[in-house]
Design a protein around this motif. Structure first.
Motif, mmCIF file in Angstrom:
data_model
loop_
_atom_site.group_PDB
_atom_site.id
_atom_site.type_symbol
_atom_site.label_atom_id
_atom_site.label_comp_id
_atom_site.label_asym_id
_atom_site.label_seq_id
_atom_site.Cartn_x
_atom_site.Cartn_y
_atom_site.Cartn_z
ATOM 1 N N HIS A 104 25.553 73.165 62.650
ATOM 2 C CA HIS A 104 26.565 73.174 64.215
ATOM 3 C C HIS A 104 28.062 72.562 62.714
ATOM 4 O O HIS A 104 27.590 71.438 62.097
ATOM 5 C CB HIS A 104 26.893 71.736 64.778
ATOM 6 C CG HIS A 104 26.046 71.863 65.668
ATOM 7 N ND1 HIS A 104 26.260 71.933 67.832
ATOM 8 C CD2 HIS A 104 24.646 72.177 66.415
ATOM 9 C CE1 HIS A 104 25.209 72.381 68.219
ATOM 10 N NE2 HIS A 104 24.491 71.931 67.361
ATOM 11 N N LEU A 105 28.473 73.205 62.906
ATOM 12 C CA LEU A 105 30.260 73.293 61.858
ATOM 13 C C LEU A 105 31.529 73.571 62.995
ATOM 14 O O LEU A 105 31.558 74.355 63.331
ATOM 15 C CB LEU A 105 30.168 74.566 60.611
ATOM 16 C CG LEU A 105 31.452 73.873 59.991
ATOM 17 C CD1 LEU A 105 31.351 72.404 59.113
ATOM 18 C CD2 LEU A 105 31.522 75.729 58.891
ATOM 19 N N VAL A 142 35.430 73.460 62.475
ATOM 20 C CA VAL A 142 36.622 73.733 61.658
ATOM 21 C C VAL A 142 37.770 74.052 62.297
ATOM 22 O O VAL A 142 37.082 74.515 62.837
ATOM 23 C CB VAL A 142 36.108 74.564 60.554
ATOM 24 C CG1 VAL A 142 36.846 74.891 59.769
ATOM 25 C CG2 VAL A 142 34.695 74.290 60.044
ATOM 26 N N GLN A 189 36.874 74.889 65.742
ATOM 27 C CA GLN A 189 36.161 75.379 66.212
ATOM 28 C C GLN A 189 34.969 74.863 66.174
ATOM 29 O O GLN A 189 34.679 74.653 64.687
ATOM 30 C CB GLN A 189 36.615 76.783 66.225
ATOM 31 C CG GLN A 189 37.672 77.522 66.323
ATOM 32 C CD GLN A 189 38.030 77.278 67.579
ATOM 33 O OE1 GLN A 189 37.361 78.415 68.883
ATOM 34 N NE2 GLN A 189 39.539 77.678 68.153
ATOM 35 N N ARG A 190 33.614 75.078 67.003
ATOM 36 C CA ARG A 190 32.846 75.382 66.830
ATOM 37 C C ARG A 190 31.764 76.137 66.161
ATOM 38 O O ARG A 190 32.094 77.335 66.709
ATOM 39 C CB ARG A 190 31.460 74.452 68.420
ATOM 40 C CG ARG A 190 30.564 74.183 67.440
ATOM 41 C CD ARG A 190 29.349 73.166 68.961
ATOM 42 N NE ARG A 190 30.245 72.380 68.983
ATOM 43 C CZ ARG A 190 29.564 70.900 68.189
ATOM 44 N NH1 ARG A 190 28.312 70.740 67.564
ATOM 45 N NH2 ARG A 190 30.213 69.767 68.523
ATOM 46 N N TYR A 191 31.018 76.175 65.404
ATOM 47 C CA TYR A 191 30.403 77.574 64.283
ATOM 48 C C TYR A 191 28.662 76.747 64.476
ATOM 49 O O TYR A 191 28.541 75.812 64.225
ATOM 50 C CB TYR A 191 30.831 77.722 62.969
ATOM 51 C CG TYR A 191 32.001 78.472 63.214
ATOM 52 C CD1 TYR A 191 32.491 80.173 63.388
ATOM 53 C CD2 TYR A 191 33.899 77.469 62.674
ATOM 54 C CE1 TYR A 191 33.282 80.253 63.285
ATOM 55 C CE2 TYR A 191 34.585 77.925 62.708
ATOM 56 C CZ TYR A 191 35.057 79.350 63.454
ATOM 57 O OH TYR A 191 36.100 79.832 62.657
ATOM 58 N N ILE A 197 25.344 78.262 62.334
ATOM 59 C CA ILE A 197 24.673 79.014 61.743
ATOM 60 C C ILE A 197 23.277 78.893 60.886
ATOM 61 O O ILE A 197 22.849 77.282 61.629
ATOM 62 C CB ILE A 197 25.895 78.266 60.139
ATOM 63 C CG1 ILE A 197 27.106 78.159 60.521
ATOM 64 C CG2 ILE A 197 24.753 78.581 58.525
ATOM 65 C CD1 ILE A 197 27.723 77.179 59.384
ATOM 66 N N CYS A 203 25.621 83.210 61.387
ATOM 67 C CA CYS A 203 26.401 82.644 61.993
ATOM 68 C C CYS A 203 27.454 83.452 63.473
ATOM 69 O O CYS A 203 27.479 84.344 62.614
ATOM 70 C CB CYS A 203 27.717 82.332 60.647
ATOM 71 S SG CYS A 203 29.240 81.010 60.834
ATOM 72 N N LYS A 239 30.900 81.807 65.767
ATOM 73 C CA LYS A 239 32.049 81.376 66.881
ATOM 74 C C LYS A 239 31.119 80.546 67.957
ATOM 75 O O LYS A 239 30.568 81.751 68.412
ATOM 76 C CB LYS A 239 33.183 81.843 66.688
ATOM 77 C CG LYS A 239 34.148 80.878 66.985
ATOM 78 C CD LYS A 239 35.556 80.946 67.092
ATOM 79 C CE LYS A 239 36.477 81.826 66.008
ATOM 80 N NZ LYS A 239 37.385 82.654 66.398
ATOM 81 N N VAL A 282 32.940 77.804 56.400
ATOM 82 C CA VAL A 282 32.578 78.594 57.582
ATOM 83 C C VAL A 282 32.649 79.887 56.877
ATOM 84 O O VAL A 282 32.944 80.451 55.845
ATOM 85 C CB VAL A 282 33.924 79.318 58.470
ATOM 86 C CG1 VAL A 282 33.044 80.360 59.162
ATOM 87 C CG2 VAL A 282 33.988 78.098 59.613
ATOM 88 N N CYS A 290 30.812 85.764 59.537
ATOM 89 C CA CYS A 290 30.422 84.928 60.980
ATOM 90 C C CYS A 290 31.369 85.647 62.355
ATOM 91 O O CYS A 290 32.101 85.985 62.032
ATOM 92 C CB CYS A 290 31.311 83.659 60.736
ATOM 93 S SG CYS A 290 30.568 81.992 62.232
ATOM 94 N N ALA A 318 38.204 69.897 59.919
ATOM 95 C CA ALA A 318 36.756 69.600 59.623
ATOM 96 C C ALA A 318 35.831 69.022 59.742
ATOM 97 O O ALA A 318 35.989 67.668 59.314
ATOM 98 C CB ALA A 318 36.582 70.968 58.487
#
Length: 181
Positions: A23-24, A26, A29-31, A33, A40, A42, A128, A132, A177
């Protein structure tokens, strides 16, 4: 995460999969991966309640004692959210290192304390991946969360989601981020 079996977001994209999932978050927004698959997408936004946890999310939790977890003595807490949340952290250090988070009945997350890196997050760790996807698959939990956020926006609701605060009030990297691996 070592695999996505215990995570409602990742599992909704790759059911019954042992593939790692990151989970990333930034800029709100959560992405999600999937590094081994080269995928990847969004997932959702902080406005829809999908940002990072507040640093003080356990302030109202009930301490429930100690137990043994991953071969270590662990302190445990329970806090009610959308579901009961049972959190476990090492008891043998001044600030407990996360061991497990059990969000009954949906998510069961195991943290690996030997992989914890203390200190500032490197900007290279919160990039990101190129290519993605703008949205996760239609059948994912992410689609439901995006629809909820769109409905709230259409109705004029300006909240930040359950327990979320605007990213400017959090300790994050410039650009808002944060990463959860």
């Amino acid at each position: 995460m070592a695999n996505s079996n215990g995570d409602r977001y990742c599992l909704s994209i790759h059911p019954r999969s042992d593939t790692p999932c990151t989970h990333l978050v930034v800029s709100g927004q959560r992405y999600l991966i999937f590094p081994e698959l080269g995928e990847c997408c969004k997932c959702c936004s902080s406005a829809g309640g999908c940002g990072i946890l507040d640093p003080d999310w356990l302030d109202a939790a009930e301490y429930t004692g100690q137990t043994t977890m991953q071969g270590r003595i662990a302190d445990s807490w329970t806090i009610r959210g959308l579901q009961p949340n049972n959190y476990y952290a090492t008891a043998d250090v001044p600030v407990g290192i996360p061991l497990e988070l059990d969000q009954l009945p949906n998510d069961y997350i195991t943290f690996h304390p030997d992989t914890l890196k203390l200190g500032p997050v490197s900007p290279k760790d919160v990039i990101v991946p190129e290519g993605c996807a703008e949205k996760c698959p239609l059948t994912s939990v992410c689609t439901i969360l995006q629809a909820k956020a769109s409905l709230q926006a259409a109705l004029g609701w300006r909240g930040q989601g359950r327990g979320a605060k605007p990213s400017s009030s959090r300790a994050e990297l410039s650009g808002g981020a944060a990463a959860v691996v």
